[in-house]
Design a protein around this motif. Structure first.
Motif, short mmCIF file in Angstrom:
data_model
loop_
_atom_site.label_atom_id
_atom_site.label_comp_id
_atom_site.label_asym_id
_atom_site.label_seq_id
_atom_site.Cartn_x
_atom_site.Cartn_y
_atom_site.Cartn_z
N THR A 305 0.85 -1.19 0.00
CA THR A 305 0.00 0.00 0.00
C THR A 305 0.89 1.24 0.00
N ALA A 306 0.28 2.39 -0.31
CA ALA A 306 1.02 3.65 -0.29
C ALA A 306 0.03 4.79 -0.06
N THR A 307 0.54 5.90 0.45
CA THR A 307 -0.25 7.12 0.61
C THR A 307 -0.08 7.97 -0.63
N CYS A 308 -1.20 8.34 -1.26
CA CYS A 308 -1.14 9.10 -2.51
C CYS A 308 -1.97 10.38 -2.40
N PRO A 309 -1.65 11.38 -3.22
CA PRO A 309 -2.40 12.64 -3.19
C PRO A 309 -3.86 12.44 -3.61
N HIS A 310 -4.69 13.39 -3.24
CA HIS A 310 -6.09 13.50 -3.68
C HIS A 310 -7.03 12.50 -3.03
N SER A 311 -6.53 11.59 -2.19
CA SER A 311 -7.44 10.62 -1.57
C SER A 311 -6.88 10.14 -0.24
N ALA A 312 -7.78 10.03 0.73
CA ALA A 312 -7.38 9.45 2.02
C ALA A 312 -7.25 7.94 1.93
N GLN A 313 -7.84 7.35 0.89
CA GLN A 313 -7.75 5.91 0.68
C GLN A 313 -6.35 5.53 0.21
N ARG A 345 7.81 -4.83 -4.96
CA ARG A 345 8.45 -3.63 -4.44
C ARG A 345 8.89 -2.72 -5.60
N ALA A 346 9.50 -3.30 -6.62
CA ALA A 346 9.94 -2.50 -7.77
C ALA A 346 8.74 -1.87 -8.47
N PHE A 347 7.69 -2.64 -8.63
CA PHE A 347 6.48 -2.15 -9.29
C PHE A 347 5.83 -1.02 -8.48
N ALA A 348 5.67 -1.24 -7.18
CA ALA A 348 5.01 -0.25 -6.32
C ALA A 348 5.84 1.02 -6.20
N ASP A 349 7.15 0.89 -6.05
CA ASP A 349 8.01 2.07 -5.94
C ASP A 349 7.93 2.92 -7.21
N HIS A 350 7.95 2.26 -8.37
CA HIS A 350 7.88 2.98 -9.64
C HIS A 350 6.53 3.68 -9.79
N GLU A 351 5.45 2.96 -9.51
CA GLU A 351 4.12 3.55 -9.59
C GLU A 351 3.99 4.74 -8.64
N ALA A 352 4.49 4.58 -7.42
CA ALA A 352 4.40 5.64 -6.42
C ALA A 352 5.15 6.89 -6.88
N LYS A 353 6.29 6.70 -7.49
CA LYS A 353 7.08 7.84 -7.96
C LYS A 353 6.33 8.58 -9.06
N GLN A 354 5.68 7.84 -9.96
CA GLN A 354 4.95 8.47 -11.05
C GLN A 354 3.73 9.26 -10.56
N ARG A 355 3.19 8.86 -9.42
CA ARG A 355 1.95 9.47 -8.91
C ARG A 355 2.18 10.44 -7.76
N GLY A 356 3.42 10.56 -7.31
CA GLY A 356 3.68 11.41 -6.15
C GLY A 356 3.26 10.79 -4.84
N CYS A 357 3.23 9.46 -4.78
CA CYS A 357 2.84 8.74 -3.56
C CYS A 357 4.05 8.53 -2.65
N THR A 358 3.79 8.31 -1.38
CA THR A 358 4.84 8.09 -0.37
C THR A 358 4.45 6.92 0.53
N ASP A 359 5.38 6.58 1.40
CA ASP A 359 5.14 5.56 2.44
C ASP A 359 4.68 4.22 1.85
N VAL A 360 5.48 3.68 0.91
CA VAL A 360 5.16 2.38 0.33
C VAL A 360 5.47 1.28 1.34
N ARG A 361 4.49 0.47 1.61
CA ARG A 361 4.65 -0.62 2.58
C ARG A 361 4.34 -1.95 1.88
N VAL A 362 5.32 -2.83 1.84
CA VAL A 362 5.15 -4.14 1.20
C VAL A 362 4.89 -5.17 2.27
#
Length: 366
Positions: A305-313, A345-362
């Motif tokens: 999971t990760a924390t992303c902009p525009h949504s508390a989900q 982890r590689a997939f989530a980190d890359h996606e998070a970077k593209q979306r401005g997400c933080t706090d990726v937890r695997v």
């Protein structure tokens, strides 16, 4: 003896009668070809989906301009409606729309299709593109367009629309479905005071699908939804190729498939954002959110999971060990938990970077 004034009256009457006859004939032709329907049918279209139905793409979606709208049981949705052609049987087509707020109860699995994400490429989702937050889904011969438009003036709320096309499909009908679904969502959002960022008018949606051997390519050539996996040891794990969609940071869902030498999908990676993440979790009975993982019996998986902009989900990222329903086997016979964790982890980190997400937890799955 007929007077000149009498002759003029006869001629005037003849011209008026001929004019009315021409109008009647033109009207009959236009009505018969569907150029316009009856007042009742036009009124029904105007009232459909609580008056929010966007009609611009209906003719393309249903290959007809002779249409009728039916009321649908809203089933707790903000609005629901169905538009269909007058033809019945195999020649007939229909388009079903359902609108809801992301803050309401998530819909059934039959509508969101997330219960097929472990079975080969059945849970396909291609980005709509054109600046829209939406995807085109395909399963069992049916296409669906899902759009999730965030309310910029109402935090953590989005207008979610599902448009299903029942009948023959091609690029034209799919583009029409996309237009009707996205434009109806935007119209409904405006009606209810939800300010949304809209994309451009949709054009050229494709019915192309992943799954056929020709849609696979070497992992080293990944540049879309699988780009993050180029540096992984997927080849060592028995999946040296990929099937991917174009990368799109606006899409509420991302799909990537790792493929064996035999061109069979062996692992599926999925990312869900905002309303799509909430719908996915609901389809899993909130098991992921509670830390238990997906509920697909003995399926092997890893998730994050990760924390992303525009949504508390929190956004959700999942890797599944894929099953091949055609052969009732697993193209990758032996599941590697360590490979799954590192790849996710590689997939989530890359996606998070593209979306401005933080706090990726695997979290390790089964």
């Amino acid at each position: 003896m007929q007077t000149k004034s009498g002759a003029r009256r006869v001629h005037a009457g003849w011209y008026a009668g001929a004019f009315l006859l021409v109008l009647a004939l033109v009207g009959a032709v236009l009505y018969g070809t569907g150029a316009f329907g009856s007042g009742d049918e036009k009124g029904a279209l105007d009232r459909a989906c609580d008056g929010s139905l966007a009609q611009g793409g209906l003719g393309e979606a249903l290959h007809s301009s002779d249409l009728r709208a039916d009321g649908e049981d809203d089933g707790g949705y903000l609005a629901a409606c169905r538009v269909r052609t007058h033809e019945s049987g195999p020649q007939g087509s229909s388009l079903e729309l359902k609108l809801r707020w992301s803050t309401t109860k998530a819909p059934s699995e039959a509508l969101t299709w997330y219960n097929a994400d472990y079975d080969g490429v059945r849970e396909q989702a291609a980005p709509l593109g054109h600046g829209w937050s939406g995807v085109v889904r395909y399963a069992g011969g049916t296409y669906q367009v899902m759009a999730a438009l965030d309310c910029v003036n109402q935090k953590d709320k989005a207008l979610v629309a599902y448009g299903d096309l029942l009948g023959a499909s091609n690029g034209t009908t799919l583009t029409g479905l996309g237009r009707v679904t996205t434009e109806t969502a935007a119209k409904a959002a405006e009606k209810h005071g939800c300010q949304v960022a809209v994309g451009e008018r949709l054009t050229g949606l494709s019915t192309a699908r992943l799954g056929a051997p020709a849609t696979a390519k070497p992992l080293a050539r990944a540049q879309g939804s699988c780009a993050a996996l180029r540096g992984t040891d997927a080849a060592v794990a028995g999946t040296p190729e990929i099937m991917e969609y174009p990368a799109d940071p606006d899409a509420p869902q991302t799909n990537c498939y790792l493929v064996t030498k035999a061109k069979k999908p062996g692992y599926g990676l999925y990312a869900y954002y905002g309303a799509a993440a909430k719908d996915f979790l609901a389809s899993e009975g909130d098991q992921l959110e509670k830390g238990y993982g997906p509920t697909h019996g003995d399926r092997d998986y890893a998730w994050a999971t990760a924390t992303c902009p525009h949504s508390a989900q929190r956004s959700v990222f999942v890797l599944y060990h894929l099953h091949d329903g055609d052969t009732d086997t697993y193209p990758v016979p032996h599941y590697s938990a360590s490979f799954a964790r590192d790849t996710l982890r590689a997939f989530a980190d890359h996606e998070a970077k593209q979306r401005g997400c933080t706090d990726v937890r695997v979290t390790q799955g089964s």
